[in-house]
Scaffold this motif. Structure first.
Motif, short mmCIF file in Angstrom:
data_model
loop_
_atom_site.label_atom_id
_atom_site.label_comp_id
_atom_site.label_asym_id
_atom_site.label_seq_id
_atom_site.Cartn_x
_atom_site.Cartn_y
_atom_site.Cartn_z
N PRO A 21 0.78 -1.21 0.00
CA PRO A 21 0.00 0.00 0.00
C PRO A 21 0.83 1.29 0.00
O PRO A 21 1.94 1.31 0.45
CB PRO A 21 -0.79 -0.09 1.29
CG PRO A 21 -0.32 -1.27 2.01
CD PRO A 21 0.67 -2.00 1.17
N ALA A 22 0.22 2.37 -0.49
CA ALA A 22 0.88 3.65 -0.59
C ALA A 22 0.95 4.41 0.71
O ALA A 22 0.18 4.19 1.60
CB ALA A 22 0.13 4.49 -1.57
N SER A 60 -5.59 6.06 4.07
CA SER A 60 -6.29 7.33 3.93
C SER A 60 -7.66 7.08 3.32
O SER A 60 -7.97 5.95 2.92
CB SER A 60 -5.47 8.29 3.06
OG SER A 60 -4.24 8.60 3.67
N GLY A 61 -8.49 8.10 3.27
CA GLY A 61 -9.83 7.92 2.72
C GLY A 61 -10.56 9.25 2.69
O GLY A 61 -9.95 10.32 2.83
N ALA A 72 -9.43 2.29 0.09
CA ALA A 72 -9.02 1.19 -0.78
C ALA A 72 -9.50 -0.13 -0.20
O ALA A 72 -9.48 -0.34 1.02
CB ALA A 72 -7.51 1.16 -0.93
N GLY A 73 -9.92 -1.05 -1.07
CA GLY A 73 -10.37 -2.36 -0.60
C GLY A 73 -9.29 -3.11 0.12
O GLY A 73 -9.55 -3.84 1.10
N SER A 203 -2.95 4.86 0.66
CA SER A 203 -3.94 3.95 0.09
C SER A 203 -5.35 4.39 0.48
O SER A 203 -5.64 4.62 1.66
CB SER A 203 -3.70 2.53 0.58
OG SER A 203 -2.59 1.95 -0.05
N GLY A 204 -6.23 4.49 -0.52
CA GLY A 204 -7.60 4.91 -0.26
C GLY A 204 -7.82 6.40 -0.31
O GLY A 204 -8.96 6.86 -0.27
N GLY A 205 -6.74 7.18 -0.39
CA GLY A 205 -6.88 8.62 -0.47
C GLY A 205 -7.68 9.04 -1.69
O GLY A 205 -7.57 8.43 -2.76
N PRO A 206 -8.49 10.09 -1.59
CA PRO A 206 -9.38 10.47 -2.69
C PRO A 206 -8.71 11.28 -3.80
O PRO A 206 -7.94 12.21 -3.53
CB PRO A 206 -10.44 11.33 -1.99
CG PRO A 206 -9.67 11.99 -0.86
CD PRO A 206 -8.69 10.94 -0.39
N PHE A 207 -8.98 10.92 -5.05
CA PHE A 207 -8.68 11.74 -6.20
C PHE A 207 -9.99 12.43 -6.59
O PHE A 207 -11.00 11.76 -6.83
CB PHE A 207 -8.21 10.90 -7.38
CG PHE A 207 -6.77 10.48 -7.31
CD1 PHE A 207 -5.77 11.29 -7.82
CD2 PHE A 207 -6.42 9.27 -6.75
CE1 PHE A 207 -4.44 10.90 -7.77
CE2 PHE A 207 -5.09 8.87 -6.69
CZ PHE A 207 -4.09 9.68 -7.21
N PHE A 208 -9.98 13.76 -6.69
CA PHE A 208 -11.23 14.46 -6.98
C PHE A 208 -11.01 15.65 -7.90
O PHE A 208 -9.96 16.28 -7.91
CB PHE A 208 -11.94 14.90 -5.69
CG PHE A 208 -11.09 15.66 -4.71
CD1 PHE A 208 -11.06 17.05 -4.71
CD2 PHE A 208 -10.32 14.98 -3.76
CE1 PHE A 208 -10.29 17.75 -3.79
CE2 PHE A 208 -9.53 15.68 -2.85
CZ PHE A 208 -9.52 17.05 -2.86
N ARG A 209 -12.05 15.92 -8.69
CA ARG A 209 -12.09 17.12 -9.52
C ARG A 209 -12.47 18.32 -8.66
O ARG A 209 -13.18 18.17 -7.66
CB ARG A 209 -13.12 16.97 -10.64
CG ARG A 209 -12.72 16.05 -11.76
CD ARG A 209 -13.74 16.11 -12.89
NE ARG A 209 -15.01 15.55 -12.49
CZ ARG A 209 -15.53 14.44 -13.00
NH1 ARG A 209 -14.89 13.76 -13.93
NH2 ARG A 209 -16.71 13.98 -12.59
#
Length: 253
Positions: A21-22, A60-61, A72-73, A203-209
């Motif tokens: 994981p990252a 992260s999340g 992340a799963g 891991s699980g961190g959000p990518f968003f516009r």
């Protein structure tokens, strides 16, 4: 985030089907207090290890509903490396709405009480012990990003894959969409540096516009990529094409 060269971080991270994981965002920048309050740190204490014993880790999340966090799963895997629909650690605490984990005040620390795994992507939904009413959730988009779009990432991961450890301050950076596949995006670092990339525990961190004059929109979460920092391609898990499942699961439909 998963990085093949980050084996040294394995003891501190969550092993994911042979992937690591990252961490926190490498060559990003600190988030100003009060910004991106939906950003979430998951702290796992007492994760069972195959053969006996336990370890600790983090992911992260983002808060996407009053009582649900997306991540992340692979952040929820048993001692055999199998993704499961339950918290695997003795305690999994979500910290939400606190930019600096050392000096910051306010926000919430809530136990994760349930987990739901996507059947089609490295994405999980984690249910909080109680709802949060003073943090605006991140909107889940059902519109795919396009090549060339700029996405923002937030996370509490490490700053490097070497001797990785979770950051105590929320970090951010921007990456550019380079490609799309059925389950993943391909993104590369853009700002503040070309090697701004997720790291272990991101891991699980959000990518968003971030549409002008509109609220931000989630399109992916950190899943895997090379050791950080790097200028290669990251492969976050898409969320736009599982938006219906997300809304059905968290009761927004």
């Amino acid at each position: 985030m998963i990085a093949a060269a980050a084996m040294a971080a394995l003891a501190a991270g969550i092993t994911v089907l042979g992937i690591i994981p990252a961490n926190a965002i490498a060559n990003g920048e600190p988030v100003k207090d009060g910004e991106y309050r939906f950003s979430t740190k998951l702290t796992m204490t007492g994760i069972p290890v195959l053969g006996g014993g336990t370890r600790n880790s983090a992911c992260s999340g983002a808060l996407i509903a009053r009582q649900w966090v997306i991540t992340a799963g692979h952040c929820f895997r048993d001692e055999n490396g199998i993704r499961v629909e339950r918290p695997v650690a003795a305690s999994t605490v979500a910290t939400i709405g606190r930019t600096d984990l050392i000096t910051g005040t306010g926000g919430h620390d809530l136990e994760i009480i349930a987990v739901r795994q996507s059947a089609n992507a490295d994405v999980a939904l984690a249910k909080l012990a109680e709802p949060i009413d003073d943090v605006d959730p991140l909107k889940v988009s059902d519109q795919a990003p396009e090549v060339g779009d700029v996405l923002r990432l937030t996370g509490y991961g490490s700053l490097t894959s070497t001797n990785a450890k979770p950051a105590t301050h929320l970090n951010t950076g921007q990456l550019e969409v380079a490609s799309l596949s059925a389950a993943n995006l391909g993104v590369r670092g853009l700002a503040p540096h070309p090697d701004t990339t997720p790291c272990p525990f991101d891991s699980g961190g959000p990518f968003f516009r971030e549409p002008r004059w509109q609220e931000p929109e989630l399109v992916a979460v950190v899943s895997n990529g090379p050791s950080c920092p790097h200028t290669a391609i990251e492969s976050p898990a898409r969320t736009d094409n599982i938006a219906d499942w997300i809304r059905d699961t968290i009761g927004l439909r």
